[in-house]
Design an enzyme around this catalytic site. Sequence first.
Site, PDB file in Angstrom:
ATOM      1  N   GLU A  33       0.756  -0.997   0.007  1.00 24.36           N
ATOM      2  CA  GLU A  33      -0.084   0.190  -0.079  1.00 24.36           C
ATOM      3  C   GLU A  33       0.874   1.285  -0.081  1.00 24.36           C
ATOM      4  O   GLU A  33       0.474   2.408  -0.542  1.00 24.36           O
ATOM      5  CB  GLU A  33      -1.101   0.023   1.201  1.00 24.36           C
ATOM      6  CG  GLU A  33      -2.035  -0.928   1.151  1.00 24.36           C
ATOM      7  CD  GLU A  33      -2.867  -1.042  -0.129  1.00 24.36           C
ATOM      8  OE1 GLU A  33      -3.022   0.244  -0.806  1.00 24.36           O
ATOM      9  OE2 GLU A  33      -3.535  -2.009  -0.602  1.00 24.36           O
ATOM     10  N   THR A  39       0.795   5.515  -7.394  1.00 26.39           N
ATOM     11  CA  THR A  39       1.832   5.058  -8.162  1.00 26.39           C
ATOM     12  C   THR A  39       1.163   3.867  -8.898  1.00 26.39           C
ATOM     13  O   THR A  39       0.251   3.104  -8.289  1.00 26.39           O
ATOM     14  CB  THR A  39       3.085   4.365  -7.145  1.00 26.39           C
ATOM     15  OG1 THR A  39       3.670   5.530  -6.621  1.00 26.39           O
ATOM     16  CG2 THR A  39       3.957   3.613  -8.068  1.00 26.39           C
ATOM     17  N   GLY A  77      10.052   7.792  -6.262  1.00 24.12           N
ATOM     18  CA  GLY A  77       9.589   9.051  -6.000  1.00 24.12           C
ATOM     19  C   GLY A  77       8.903   9.119  -4.796  1.00 24.12           C
ATOM     20  O   GLY A  77       8.576   8.067  -4.014  1.00 24.12           O
ATOM     21  N   TYR A 116      -6.646   6.368   3.739  1.00 26.20           N
ATOM     22  CA  TYR A 116      -7.065   5.419   2.601  1.00 26.20           C
ATOM     23  C   TYR A 116      -6.228   3.904   3.254  1.00 26.20           C
ATOM     24  O   TYR A 116      -6.868   3.104   3.089  1.00 26.20           O
ATOM     25  CB  TYR A 116      -6.272   5.904   1.335  1.00 26.20           C
ATOM     26  CG  TYR A 116      -6.114   4.774   0.432  1.00 26.20           C
ATOM     27  CD1 TYR A 116      -7.247   4.122   0.001  1.00 26.20           C
ATOM     28  CD2 TYR A 116      -5.031   4.059   0.408  1.00 26.20           C
ATOM     29  CE1 TYR A 116      -6.994   2.766  -0.803  1.00 26.20           C
ATOM     30  CE2 TYR A 116      -4.651   2.966  -0.448  1.00 26.20           C
ATOM     31  CZ  TYR A 116      -5.667   2.364  -1.011  1.00 26.20           C
ATOM     32  OH  TYR A 116      -5.332   0.993  -1.553  1.00 26.20           O
ATOM     33  N   ASP A 134     -10.076   5.869  -2.616  1.00 28.18           N
ATOM     34  CA  ASP A 134      -8.795   6.375  -3.504  1.00 28.18           C
ATOM     35  C   ASP A 134      -9.173   7.035  -4.723  1.00 28.18           C
ATOM     36  O   ASP A 134     -10.217   7.472  -5.071  1.00 28.18           O
ATOM     37  CB  ASP A 134      -7.694   5.275  -3.908  1.00 28.18           C
ATOM     38  CG  ASP A 134      -8.201   4.168  -4.819  1.00 28.18           C
ATOM     39  OD1 ASP A 134      -9.624   4.267  -4.923  1.00 28.18           O
ATOM     40  OD2 ASP A 134      -7.398   3.510  -5.737  1.00 28.18           O
ATOM     41  N   CYS A 188     -14.042   1.605 -15.101  1.00 21.79           N
ATOM     42  CA  CYS A 188     -14.320   2.843 -15.224  1.00 21.79           C
ATOM     43  C   CYS A 188     -13.184   3.763 -15.253  1.00 21.79           C
ATOM     44  O   CYS A 188     -12.869   4.590 -14.427  1.00 21.79           O
ATOM     45  CB  CYS A 188     -15.360   3.268 -13.798  1.00 21.79           C
ATOM     46  SG  CYS A 188     -16.178   4.874 -13.863  1.00 21.79           S
ATOM     47  N   CYS A 195     -18.572   2.361 -21.660  1.00 17.43           N
ATOM     48  CA  CYS A 195     -19.683   2.500 -20.607  1.00 17.43           C
ATOM     49  C   CYS A 195     -20.793   1.398 -21.613  1.00 17.43           C
ATOM     50  O   CYS A 195     -21.849   0.972 -20.686  1.00 17.43           O
ATOM     51  CB  CYS A 195     -20.311   3.982 -20.851  1.00 17.43           C
ATOM     52  SG  CYS A 195     -19.053   5.052 -19.832  1.00 17.43           S
ATOM     53  N   CYS A 204     -26.224   4.500 -13.955  1.00 17.46           N
ATOM     54  CA  CYS A 204     -25.263   5.707 -13.949  1.00 17.46           C
ATOM     55  C   CYS A 204     -25.544   7.004 -14.236  1.00 17.46           C
ATOM     56  O   CYS A 204     -25.971   7.173 -15.377  1.00 17.46           O
ATOM     57  CB  CYS A 204     -23.996   5.092 -14.917  1.00 17.46           C
ATOM     58  SG  CYS A 204     -22.560   6.090 -14.592  1.00 17.46           S
TER      59      CYS A 204
END
Length: 345
Positions: A33, A39, A77, A116, A134, A188, A195, A204
């Site tokens: 995580e 990332t 990073g 998160y 997230d 998504c 879709c 939706c």
Amino acid sequence: MSFSHKILDWYSAHKRKLPWRETRDPYKIWLSEIILQQTRVAQGMPYYHRFLEAFPTVHELAHASEENVLKLWQGLGYYSRARNLHATAQIVVEQFKGEFPTTYEGLKFLKGVGDYTASAIASFCFDVPEPVVDGNVYRVLARYFGVDIPINSPAGIKYFKELAKEVMDTENIRDYNQGIMEFGAIQCAPKKPNCLLCPLNDGCVALKDNKVDSLPVKTNKTKVRIRHFNYLVYLDERNQTIMEKRKGKDIWQNLYQFPLLESEKEIQAEAFQQHFKSEMVLEPFESYYLFNTEPIVHKLSHQHLHTKFWILKTFHNLENGTPWDVVTKFPVPVLIADFIRTLKI
DNA sequence: AAGGCGGGGTT
DNA sequence: AACCCAGCCTT
């Protein structure tokens, strides 16, 4: 069928086989995580394997040096993640007898573990019914329920967390949380989601109102700062150079680099000597040349670093110099690593 | 509430 | 060039 059951069904049919989905070991879940914060899976995957090979348990990680942890993190990073990873491993070993907390609140206390990540570890390892929110989840919820509150505003963060809590499946929280993130990543997607073939297309709101491309809403455009870096790459007759550890609150904290002179504008070769030789505090040099005539532009999220590498030849041996063969042992930013790889001496 | 913090992939 | 990625922390 409910929202959460459609997510679970889609997930069981489309989920990727990822190593951290094969375990409930809090150490491995936590490691994955932290690596995956901001990332992509593909970018983080090799780092996950390398870290587990070097540090099979939290104890090996805790007993490593920060420098070695940063070296293994090099290229990924957001290096505060590596520093916090190391510090948290030491806390877990020294204060918690090597055992990770098993509650959301307990996990949230750890450095580098926010809302998160605490929710992810708690639900994946211990089936705690806490929803993960997230970037993927923001997108799925904003589109399906037609929410245009900015996802990065305090009101938006609060609203989406509560919405996520309402629609989650508390009985299958581990699969549901992984499922909605996977759904956001693959089905998504941010650009051009399919879709037509989506199992959630009938309910939706964004699809019905033709707002798929405009949701989710995000404010605060990041503006880029331009900086001019001049790196002083000393080389003495024994091929030794000088490397320094970056300090302070700037970028790349605790990583290494060559002595740096930052300037307001680009420095030209002709002006280099008269601008800087008089105030060289480090070492005198006999001759120099410019490695790259055109500045190398290294792009960070909010900074563009226009960089010139100046090779400074010196006849006397550098005190406390670093042999050139050893420079690859230090944790360095990608900008420096690329230069080291390119320079032939 | 806003800004800082990497590097790379995708469009 | 702009946007995004299994976000977090400081001010």
